[in-house]
Design a protein around this motif. Structure first.
Motif, mmCIF file in Angstrom:
data_model
loop_
_atom_site.group_PDB
_atom_site.id
_atom_site.type_symbol
_atom_site.label_atom_id
_atom_site.label_comp_id
_atom_site.label_asym_id
_atom_site.label_seq_id
_atom_site.Cartn_x
_atom_site.Cartn_y
_atom_site.Cartn_z
ATOM 1 N N MET A 91 0.838 -1.200 0.000
ATOM 2 C CA MET A 91 0.000 0.000 0.000
ATOM 3 C C MET A 91 0.876 1.255 0.000
ATOM 4 O O MET A 91 0.577 2.242 -0.705
ATOM 5 C CB MET A 91 -0.909 -0.014 1.224
ATOM 6 N N ALA A 92 1.962 1.220 0.728
ATOM 7 C CA ALA A 92 2.885 2.352 0.750
ATOM 8 C C ALA A 92 3.526 2.555 -0.621
ATOM 9 O O ALA A 92 3.694 3.691 -1.081
ATOM 10 C CB ALA A 92 3.964 2.122 1.810
ATOM 11 N N LYS A 93 3.877 1.450 -1.283
ATOM 12 C CA LYS A 93 4.469 1.555 -2.624
ATOM 13 C C LYS A 93 3.479 2.181 -3.608
ATOM 14 O O LYS A 93 3.862 3.003 -4.444
ATOM 15 C CB LYS A 93 4.878 0.165 -3.122
ATOM 16 N N VAL A 94 2.219 1.783 -3.501
ATOM 17 C CA VAL A 94 1.198 2.326 -4.396
ATOM 18 C C VAL A 94 1.068 3.830 -4.227
ATOM 19 O O VAL A 94 1.087 4.593 -5.196
ATOM 20 C CB VAL A 94 -0.157 1.626 -4.142
ATOM 21 N N TYR A 95 0.936 4.271 -2.984
ATOM 22 C CA TYR A 95 0.744 5.695 -2.740
ATOM 23 C C TYR A 95 1.994 6.508 -3.088
ATOM 24 O O TYR A 95 1.896 7.631 -3.592
ATOM 25 C CB TYR A 95 0.326 5.935 -1.290
ATOM 26 N N LEU A 147 1.925 6.840 -6.859
ATOM 27 C CA LEU A 147 0.851 7.750 -7.274
ATOM 28 C C LEU A 147 1.243 9.205 -7.064
ATOM 29 O O LEU A 147 0.937 10.072 -7.882
ATOM 30 C CB LEU A 147 -0.426 7.456 -6.487
ATOM 31 N N LEU A 148 1.924 9.488 -5.970
ATOM 32 C CA LEU A 148 2.263 10.862 -5.628
ATOM 33 C C LEU A 148 3.486 11.384 -6.378
ATOM 34 O O LEU A 148 3.607 12.581 -6.609
ATOM 35 C CB LEU A 148 2.508 10.981 -4.121
ATOM 36 N N GLN A 149 4.395 10.486 -6.782
ATOM 37 C CA GLN A 149 5.652 10.931 -7.365
ATOM 38 C C GLN A 149 5.718 10.830 -8.882
ATOM 39 O O GLN A 149 6.336 11.667 -9.530
ATOM 40 C CB GLN A 149 6.819 10.116 -6.777
ATOM 41 N N THR A 150 5.094 9.840 -9.460
ATOM 42 C CA THR A 150 5.385 9.521 -10.858
ATOM 43 C C THR A 150 4.892 10.546 -11.849
ATOM 44 O O THR A 150 5.470 10.705 -12.915
ATOM 45 C CB THR A 150 4.803 8.137 -11.216
ATOM 46 N N SER A 204 2.088 -4.109 -7.365
ATOM 47 C CA SER A 204 1.768 -3.701 -5.992
ATOM 48 C C SER A 204 0.281 -3.343 -5.883
ATOM 49 O O SER A 204 -0.397 -3.696 -4.916
ATOM 50 C CB SER A 204 2.617 -2.494 -5.579
ATOM 51 N N TYR A 205 -0.205 -2.636 -6.890
ATOM 52 C CA TYR A 205 -1.624 -2.263 -6.922
ATOM 53 C C TYR A 205 -2.508 -3.507 -6.984
ATOM 54 O O TYR A 205 -3.537 -3.606 -6.291
ATOM 55 C CB TYR A 205 -1.862 -1.363 -8.140
ATOM 56 N N TYR A 206 -2.087 -4.468 -7.801
ATOM 57 C CA TYR A 206 -2.838 -5.725 -7.916
ATOM 58 C C TYR A 206 -2.825 -6.485 -6.592
ATOM 59 O O TYR A 206 -3.830 -7.125 -6.225
ATOM 60 C CB TYR A 206 -2.238 -6.587 -9.026
ATOM 61 N N HIS A 207 -1.722 -6.414 -5.876
ATOM 62 C CA HIS A 207 -1.653 -7.110 -4.589
ATOM 63 C C HIS A 207 -2.753 -6.618 -3.649
ATOM 64 O O HIS A 207 -3.395 -7.425 -2.949
ATOM 65 C CB HIS A 207 -0.281 -6.891 -3.950
#
Length: 358
Positions: free
Chosen positions: A209-213, A216-219, A236-239
Motif C-alpha cells: 500500500m505504501a508503494k502504491v501511494y 501515485l504521488l511521485q510519478t 503492488s496495486y494488484y496485490h
C-alpha cells in the motif's frame, strides 16, 4: 487540449506569415542591389529609370519568392523535428539555390536579350549576380531556420506544459479514486482482518500500500516512465486488489525483456485496471481476468474479460480520455480500443525514448 496536429498547422501558418514579413524586410536592400547588378549604371541615370527598374525587379522578385516560401514550408513539414536542423537547412538551401539559379538565369537572359533601360548586363558580369544571389540564399536559409527552430522550441515548451497538466489531471483522478473514504474503509477493513489472523500478510499489505501511494504521488512529475517501473507498480496495486477480492480477480503479465526499458505515460496501466475492476463483477466462481502482454510492433495489449454487473456503473470515460490526451502530446501513434461481446482490449504504443516526444 491542443493536439500535435494543431501545433503543426499553426507552425506552418506562422512560417508562411514569417515569409511575408521577411520578404518585406529584404526588399529595401535586396531589390535595389540586384537591380543594379542586372541593369548597371543606367539604373541610377534618372528617377524614372530608378522607379521603373525597381518596380520591374520587385515584380520578378515577388514571383520568385512565392515558390521559395512554398519549398521552405514543404521541407519543414517533411523534417519537423528540432534535431533535424542540419538536414532541414541543407535541403532548404539546395531548394533555394535551384529555384534562385533558375529564375536569375531566365531573368538575366531576358535582360541581355531585350536590354530594358539600356541595361549593361553581359555574360561576363553574371558572376557578380550569381555570387550575390548565393550570399542572399544563405542569409534567407538562415533566417528561415532560426525562425522555425524558435517556433519549434516554443511548441515543445507548450507541449511539455500540456503534458504536465495532463499528468496533474491524471494524478488528481487517481487520488480521487484511491484516497477516498470508500477505498480507505475497504483497505482498513482488509488490513484489520489480516492483523489478527495473518500478521505477516498484514505487514506485506501495508508495504504494498505504501508503494502504491508513493508511486501515485511521485510519478506524474514526469511525462514518461519505463514499462518496468509501471509493471512493478501495477503488481503492488494488484496485490491490494487481490487481497481484497481473493480468487475473484486474476492478473497475468507477460512482457518481453526487450520491452521493459521502453516508455509509457505513467499510471496508464493503473487507470485501465481500475476501469476493469469498476465496471465488472468480481466473483470467485467466475473471476475477472486482466492480461497485460507485449504483442510485437512495440505494442502493449491490456485485455480483460467482460462480466456485466447487475447494476452497471455509469462510465465517465475520463480514464481513457486522459490516456489518449497524453499519447496525442507524446507520439503520432495512438492507443487502439477494441470492444467485443466478451473482451475489452486496448493496444498501447510503447515509446523507444524521450526523443519521440513531438
Amino acid at each position: 487540449m491542443p493536439s500535435i496536429e494543431f501545433h503543426s498547422i499553426g507552425r506552418l501558418i506562422w512560417l508562411s506569415l514569417f515569409g511575408r514579413w521577411m520578404f518585406a524586410l529584404l526588399v529595401p536592400w535586396f531589390v535595389p542591389t540586384i537591380t543594379y547588378l542586372l541593369i548597371g549604371d543606367p539604373y541610377f541615370a534618372s528617377i524614372g529609370n530608378f522607379v521603373y527598374g525597381t518596380l520591374l525587379i520587385l515584380l520578378l522578385t515577388i514571383l520568385a519568392f512565392i515558390p521559395h516560401d512554398w519549398a521552405a514550408q514543404y521541407i519543414a513539414g517533411r523534417y519537423p523535428a528540432l534535431n533535424s536542423t542540419f538536414k532541414r537547412a541543407l535541403y532548404t538551401a539546395l531548394a533555394f539555390l535551384l529555384l534562385t539559379g533558375t529564375y536569375i538565369t531566365v531573368y538575366a537572359f531576358a535582360i541581355i536579350r531585350f536590354k530594358p533601360l539600356n541595361a549593361q548586363l553581359t555574360m561576363d558580369k553574371m558572376v557578380y549576380v550569381y555570387s550575390f544571389e548565393f550570399v542572399a540564399v544563405l542569409l534567407l536559409t538562415g533566417l528561415y531556420e532560426v525562425n522555425y527552430s524558435l517556433g519549434k522550441w516554443k511548441e515543445i515548451k507548450m507541449n511539455k506544459e500540456a503534458i504536465k497538466k495532463a499528468g496533474l489531471q491524471g494524478q488528481l483522478q487517481s487520488l480521487k479514486s484511491q484516497v477516498n473514504p470508500h477505498f480507505l474503509f475497504n483497505s482498513l477493513n482488509t488490513l484489520s482482518a489480516l492483523i489478527m489472523d495473518e500478521p505477516q500478510r498484514a505487514e506485506q499489505f501495508v508495504d504494498e500500500m505504501a508503494k502504491v501511494y508513493r508511486y501515485l504521488l511521485q510519478t506524474n512529475q514526469h511525462e514518461l516512465t519505463t514499462l518496468a517501473a509501471e509493471i512493478k507498480f501495477i503488481q503492488s496495486y494488484y496485490h491490494l486488489l487481490r487481497t481484497r477480492y481473493d480468487e475473484g480477480l486474476e492478473m497475468v503479465v507477460d512482457v518481453g525483456e526487450s520491452q521493459l526499458s521502453m516508455l509509457i505515460p505513467p499510471l496508464t496501466l493503473q487507470l485501465l485496471v481500475e476501469n476493469a475492476v469498476k465496471h465488472n463483477t468480481i466473483l470467485e466462481k467466475n473471476p475477472l481476468l486482466i492480461e497485460i502482454r507485449s504483442v510485437g510492433n512495440n505494442l502493449l495489449e491490456v485485455r480483460n474479460n467482460l462480466l456485466e454487473k447487475s447494476t452497471p456503473v455509469k462510465s465517465t470515460k475520463l480514464g481513457l480520455a486522459n490516456i489518449q490526451a497524453k499519447y496525442q502530446l507524446l507520439s503520432d501513434r495512438q492507443p487502439v480500443i477494441e470492444a467485443s461481446a466478451d473482451y475489452f482490449t486496448i493496444l498501447l504504443p510503447l515509446l523507444n525514448d524521450k526523443s519521440e516526444i513531438q
